[in-house]
Design an enzyme around this catalytic site. Structure first.
Site, mmCIF file in Angstrom:
data_model
loop_
_atom_site.group_PDB
_atom_site.id
_atom_site.type_symbol
_atom_site.label_atom_id
_atom_site.label_comp_id
_atom_site.label_asym_id
_atom_site.label_seq_id
_atom_site.Cartn_x
_atom_site.Cartn_y
_atom_site.Cartn_z
ATOM 1 N N ASP A 1 0.833 -1.206 0.000
ATOM 2 C CA ASP A 1 0.000 0.000 0.000
ATOM 3 C C ASP A 1 0.869 1.258 0.000
ATOM 4 O O ASP A 1 1.975 1.259 0.532
ATOM 5 C CB ASP A 1 -0.918 -0.020 1.232
ATOM 6 N N GLY B 1 -0.002 5.526 -4.383
ATOM 7 C CA GLY B 1 -0.585 6.823 -4.750
ATOM 8 C C GLY B 1 0.068 7.954 -3.970
ATOM 9 O O GLY B 1 0.411 9.005 -4.522
ATOM 10 N N TRP C 1 3.021 7.901 -2.580
ATOM 11 C CA TRP C 1 4.425 8.019 -3.012
ATOM 12 C C TRP C 1 4.492 8.962 -4.217
ATOM 13 O O TRP C 1 5.356 9.836 -4.280
ATOM 14 C CB TRP C 1 4.951 6.634 -3.399
ATOM 15 N N HIS D 1 2.284 3.344 -9.085
ATOM 16 C CA HIS D 1 2.064 1.925 -9.396
ATOM 17 C C HIS D 1 3.225 1.374 -10.222
ATOM 18 O O HIS D 1 3.681 0.256 -10.001
ATOM 19 C CB HIS D 1 0.744 1.730 -10.143
ATOM 20 N N SER E 1 -7.559 -5.412 -4.970
ATOM 21 C CA SER E 1 -8.609 -6.033 -4.165
ATOM 22 C C SER E 1 -9.938 -6.021 -4.911
ATOM 23 O O SER E 1 -10.120 -5.245 -5.867
ATOM 24 C CB SER E 1 -8.766 -5.291 -2.827
ATOM 25 N N LEU F 1 10.609 -20.670 -4.942
ATOM 26 C CA LEU F 1 9.724 -19.737 -4.225
ATOM 27 C C LEU F 1 8.346 -19.822 -4.868
ATOM 28 O O LEU F 1 8.235 -19.818 -6.099
ATOM 29 C CB LEU F 1 10.247 -18.297 -4.360
ATOM 30 N N ILE G 1 -6.767 -4.936 7.481
ATOM 31 C CA ILE G 1 -6.594 -6.107 6.604
ATOM 32 C C ILE G 1 -7.179 -5.856 5.218
ATOM 33 O O ILE G 1 -6.789 -6.508 4.255
ATOM 34 C CB ILE G 1 -7.230 -7.375 7.233
HETATM 35 C C1 IPE Z 1 -5.471 -2.704 -0.214
HETATM 36 O O1 IPE Z 1 -5.095 -1.390 -0.435
HETATM 37 C C2 IPE Z 1 -5.437 -3.474 -1.474
HETATM 38 C C3 IPE Z 1 -4.132 -3.573 -2.148
HETATM 39 C C4 IPE Z 1 -2.976 -3.170 -1.717
HETATM 40 C C5 IPE Z 1 -4.195 -4.211 -3.402
HETATM 41 P P1 IPE Z 1 -6.153 -0.228 -0.509
HETATM 42 O O2 IPE Z 1 -5.376 1.040 -0.566
HETATM 43 O O3 IPE Z 1 -7.124 -0.473 -1.595
HETATM 44 O O4 IPE Z 1 -6.887 -0.378 0.893
HETATM 45 P P2 IPE Z 1 -7.891 0.593 1.657
HETATM 46 O O5 IPE Z 1 -9.030 0.883 0.735
HETATM 47 O O6 IPE Z 1 -7.132 1.836 1.998
HETATM 48 O O7 IPE Z 1 -8.288 -0.162 2.873
HETATM 49 C C1 IPE Z 2 -1.601 0.264 -3.354
HETATM 50 O O1 IPE Z 2 -1.355 1.625 -3.361
HETATM 51 C C2 IPE Z 2 -1.829 -0.285 -4.734
HETATM 52 C C3 IPE Z 2 -3.197 -0.695 -5.006
HETATM 53 C C4 IPE Z 2 -4.176 -0.713 -4.159
HETATM 54 C C5 IPE Z 2 -3.467 -1.126 -6.356
HETATM 55 P P1 IPE Z 2 -2.535 2.675 -3.372
HETATM 56 O O2 IPE Z 2 -2.898 2.964 -4.795
HETATM 57 O O3 IPE Z 2 -3.642 2.213 -2.508
HETATM 58 O O4 IPE Z 2 -1.819 3.939 -2.748
HETATM 59 P P2 IPE Z 2 -2.436 4.950 -1.702
HETATM 60 O O5 IPE Z 2 -2.910 4.147 -0.538
HETATM 61 O O6 IPE Z 2 -3.531 5.681 -2.399
HETATM 62 O O7 IPE Z 2 -1.271 5.835 -1.360
HETATM 63 MG MG MG Z 3 -4.080 2.465 -0.526
#
Ligand code: IPE
Ligand code: IPE
Ligand code: MG
Length: 260
Positions: A28, A31, A33, A45, A73, A139, A199
Site C-alpha cells: 500500500d 498513490g 508516493w 504503481h 482487491s 519460491l 486487513i
Molecule cells: C489494499 O489497499 C489493497 C491492495 C494493496 C491491493 P487499498 O489502498 O485499496 O486499501 P484501503 O481501501 O485503503 O483499505
Molecule cells: C496500493 O497503493 C496499490 C493498489 C491498491 C493497487 P494505493 O494505490 O492504494 O496507494 P495509496 O494508498 O492511495 O497511497
Molecule cells: Mg491504498
C-alpha cells in the site's frame, strides 16, 4: 477432500521456523508516493513494480518459501476507471516482461482472485505464466488480483455445496481444501506498508494466527532492509497459538512457539 498438506493453526499447533515460511504483503502507498513527488498516482504503481522485483529477490535470499502479494482487491474496482485500466495494463505488461525471468529463477507463479472480470489477454497471460512455472519450487510467488477474503471463503463454501447438495455440516478441513491458497501453509508474517493498520479484506481466514508488521514506508520504497526489519520483529514474537508462555517454556524440545 480434506487438505492434509499443511497444518491448520486452529486444529494443531504448527511448527515455527526462524525465517517465516510464508510472508503475505499488502503493498500500500503507491498513490501517496507519487503525490509526494507531484506525479500522477499511476507513476506510483509503475514504481511499485520495481519494489515487487526487489522484494522477490530479497525473499529468495532469506529463504522464504511462499511470498503472497496483494495487488488489486475486489474493492479496488471502485477507483476511477482510468486508474483501474492502468493497473490492469500494468499487470499484463509486467507479466509478459517478467515471466521468463521468474521461470529462470525457479519461481512457481500463482494468481489468486476472481478472474471473471479480467480482459481475456490478462487471463491468457496468467495461465501461460502458471503453466510455464508450475513445477518450480524455489519460491511460490502468489499475486492476489481481484481478490477478497470474503469471496475466497464464500467460493469455497459454495463449491462444497455444489458438489454435495444437501451437505449439512461443513468442516474446517473442507474449507481449507477449497480455499485459493490451499497449496500453501498459512502466512507466518503479514506485512502492510503505507501506514494503515487494517486487513482490507485480504486473506481473512488464513491470517488467523499470523504475526502482523505495519510500516509507514510507502510501497515503492519497500526493500530488502525493510523486509529484514519485518523478519527481525517476527523473530522477537512469542507465537503461543492459544497456550501460555509457561507452557511454551515447559515444552522445550517439543513443538514450541518461540523461535529456535
Ligand atoms: C489494499 O489497499 C489493497 C491492495 C494493496 C491491493 P487499498 O489502498 O485499496 O486499501 P484501503 O481501501 O485503503 O483499505
Ligand atoms: C496500493 O497503493 C496499490 C493498489 C491498491 C493497487 P494505493 O494505490 O492504494 O496507494 P495509496 O494508498 O492511495 O497511497
Ligand atoms: Mg491504498
Amino acid at each position: 477432500m480434506a487438505n492434509k498438506a499443511f497444518t491448520s493453526s486452529t486444529q494443531v499447533v504448527p511448527g515455527v521456523n526462524r525465517v517465516p515460511r510464508h510472508i503475505a504483503i499488502i503493498m500500500d502507498g503507491n498513490g501517496r508516493w507519487a503525490r509526494k513527488r507531484f506525479l500522477p498516482r499511476v507513476a506510483g504503481h509503475t514504481r511499485g513494480v520495481e519494489a515487487v522485483r526487489g522484494t522477490i529477490r530479497a525473499a529468495i535470499e532469506r529463504g522464504v518459501e511462499y511470498l503472497t502479494l496483494f495487488a488489486f482487491s475486489s474493492e479496488n474496482w471502485r477507483r476511477p476507471v482510468e486508474e483501474v485500466s492502468f493497473l490492469m495494463q500494468l499487470f499484463i505488461k509486467s507479466l509478459q516482461k517478467e515471466v521468463s525471468r521468474l521461470h529462470g529463477n525457479g519461481i512457481c507463479f500463482h494468481v489468486i482472485g476472481d478472474r471473471s472480470r479480467f480482459d481475456p489477454v490478462l487471463v491468457k497471460a496468467i495461465e501461460a505464466a502458471e503453466d510455464l512455472t508450475g513445477k518450480n519450487t524455489r519460491l511460490h510467488l502468489t499475486v492476489a488480483a481481484n481478490y477478497g477474503g470474503r469471496w475466497d471463503v464464500l467460493s469455497a463454501v459454495n463449491r462444497i455445496l455444489a458438489r454435495q447438495p444437501g451437505t449439512t455440516g461443513i468442516s474446517e478441513e473442507m474449507i481449507n481444501a477449497e480455499l485459493s491458497m490451499s497449496f500453501a501453509p498459512e502466512p507466518d508474517l503479514f506485512i502492510r506498508t503505507g501506514g494503515e493498520q487494517r486487513i482490507s479484506n485480504f486473506l481473512l481466514w488464513q491470517l488467523a494466527y499470523s504475526e502482523f508488521f505495519f510500516t509507514d514506508a510507502l510501497w515503492p520504497d519497500f526493500n530488502g532492509k525493510l523486509l529484514d526489519q519485518a523478519i527481525a520483529s517476527y523473530q522477537e514474537r512469542e507465537r503461543r497459538f492459544g497456550r501460555t508462555s509457561d507452557q511454551l517454556i515447559a515444552a522445550k524440545g517439543g513443538e514450541v512457539g518461540r523461535h529456535a
